[in-house]
Design a protein around this motif. Structure first.
Motif, mmCIF file in Angstrom:
data_model
loop_
_atom_site.group_PDB
_atom_site.id
_atom_site.type_symbol
_atom_site.label_atom_id
_atom_site.label_comp_id
_atom_site.label_asym_id
_atom_site.label_seq_id
_atom_site.Cartn_x
_atom_site.Cartn_y
_atom_site.Cartn_z
ATOM 1 N N GLY A 139 0.780 -1.232 0.000
ATOM 2 C CA GLY A 139 0.000 0.000 0.000
ATOM 3 C C GLY A 139 0.811 1.282 0.000
ATOM 4 N N ARG A 140 2.120 1.180 -0.087
ATOM 5 C CA ARG A 140 2.962 2.387 -0.080
ATOM 6 C C ARG A 140 2.969 3.107 -1.417
ATOM 7 N NH1 ARG A 140 6.602 -0.831 3.482
ATOM 8 N NH2 ARG A 140 6.367 0.107 5.539
ATOM 9 N N LEU A 141 2.673 2.396 -2.473
ATOM 10 C CA LEU A 141 2.609 3.006 -3.802
ATOM 11 C C LEU A 141 1.234 2.725 -4.377
ATOM 12 C CD1 LEU A 141 3.976 4.552 -6.080
ATOM 13 C CD2 LEU A 141 4.966 2.409 -6.869
ATOM 14 N N VAL A 142 0.396 3.732 -4.355
ATOM 15 C CA VAL A 142 -0.947 3.640 -4.898
ATOM 16 C C VAL A 142 -1.000 4.552 -6.118
ATOM 17 C CG1 VAL A 142 -3.399 4.027 -4.452
ATOM 18 C CG2 VAL A 142 -1.916 3.191 -2.619
ATOM 19 N N MET A 143 -1.317 3.975 -7.259
ATOM 20 C CA MET A 143 -1.332 4.741 -8.503
ATOM 21 C C MET A 143 -2.761 5.028 -8.927
ATOM 22 S SD MET A 143 1.708 3.013 -10.756
ATOM 23 C CE MET A 143 0.924 1.432 -10.847
ATOM 24 N N GLY A 144 -3.072 6.295 -9.022
ATOM 25 C CA GLY A 144 -4.347 6.685 -9.600
ATOM 26 C C GLY A 144 -4.275 6.525 -11.109
ATOM 27 N N PRO A 145 -5.403 6.698 -11.793
ATOM 28 C CA PRO A 145 -5.416 6.513 -13.245
ATOM 29 C C PRO A 145 -4.413 7.397 -13.986
ATOM 30 C CG PRO A 145 -7.643 6.646 -12.401
ATOM 31 C CD PRO A 145 -6.731 6.965 -11.254
ATOM 32 N N GLY A 146 -4.276 8.652 -13.584
ATOM 33 C CA GLY A 146 -3.345 9.551 -14.274
ATOM 34 C C GLY A 146 -1.909 9.081 -14.164
ATOM 35 N N THR A 147 -1.501 8.708 -12.963
ATOM 36 C CA THR A 147 -0.138 8.208 -12.745
ATOM 37 C C THR A 147 0.070 6.905 -13.494
ATOM 38 O OG1 THR A 147 -0.033 9.243 -10.572
ATOM 39 C CG2 THR A 147 1.515 7.447 -10.997
ATOM 40 N N LEU A 148 -0.884 5.990 -13.372
ATOM 41 C CA LEU A 148 -0.758 4.691 -14.009
ATOM 42 C C LEU A 148 -0.636 4.816 -15.519
ATOM 43 C CD1 LEU A 148 -0.876 1.584 -14.085
ATOM 44 C CD2 LEU A 148 -3.369 1.808 -14.177
ATOM 45 N N TYR A 149 -1.609 5.467 -16.146
ATOM 46 C CA TYR A 149 -1.601 5.505 -17.607
ATOM 47 C C TYR A 149 -0.515 6.418 -18.161
ATOM 48 C CZ TYR A 149 -5.454 2.368 -17.316
ATOM 49 O OH TYR A 149 -6.205 1.254 -17.049
ATOM 50 N N GLY A 150 -0.135 7.449 -17.408
ATOM 51 C CA GLY A 150 1.015 8.259 -17.809
ATOM 52 C C GLY A 150 2.291 7.430 -17.781
ATOM 53 N N SER A 151 2.452 6.635 -16.729
ATOM 54 C CA SER A 151 3.627 5.766 -16.615
ATOM 55 C C SER A 151 3.646 4.718 -17.715
ATOM 56 C CB SER A 151 3.648 5.080 -15.249
ATOM 57 O OG SER A 151 3.819 6.018 -14.229
#
Length: 114
Positions: free
Chosen positions: A43-55
């Protein structure tokens, strides 16, 4: 895409590293990647849609991952999901980054006397 070299993509960002770890066992769709990264990091790295799809977009451009066909999953949204898999460069980068991090952690442990 031009031929990328390992030196062009290292060091990996923590997000890219964990995304590649999540894909090491095979293709995943975006939401499954985010869930696995959250689980792998407790749970230390939670990616929202913007972070996920940008990455995912940056990693695709860098040649670390590529879109993949659905590996046979079905369900309500299976036909709309975009799947990704690690490229040979992504695998090589994950291996190199894992080794670098392990060496750094070992040095830190030695210097801390643990």
């Amino acid at each position: 895409m031009t031929d990328r070299k390992l030196d062009d993509v290292l060091p990996l960002s923590p997000t890219a590293f964990h995304v590649l770890v999540a894909m090491a066992e095979g293709p995943r769709h975006g939401y499954a990647i985010a869930q696995e990264v959250e689980e792998l990091t407790s749970g230390r790295l939670v990616m929202g849609p913007g972070t996920l799809y940008g990455s995912l977009q940056r990693m695709t451009t860098a040649g670390l991952i590529e879109e993949a066909p659905n590996p046979g999953e079905d369900g309500l949204h299976a036909n709309r999901r975009r799947y990704y898999r690690m490229t040979p460069l992504g695998s090589e980068a994950l291996r190199a980054e894992s080794e670098r991090l392990l060496r750094a952690a070992n040095v830190a442990q030695e210097r801390l006397g643990t």
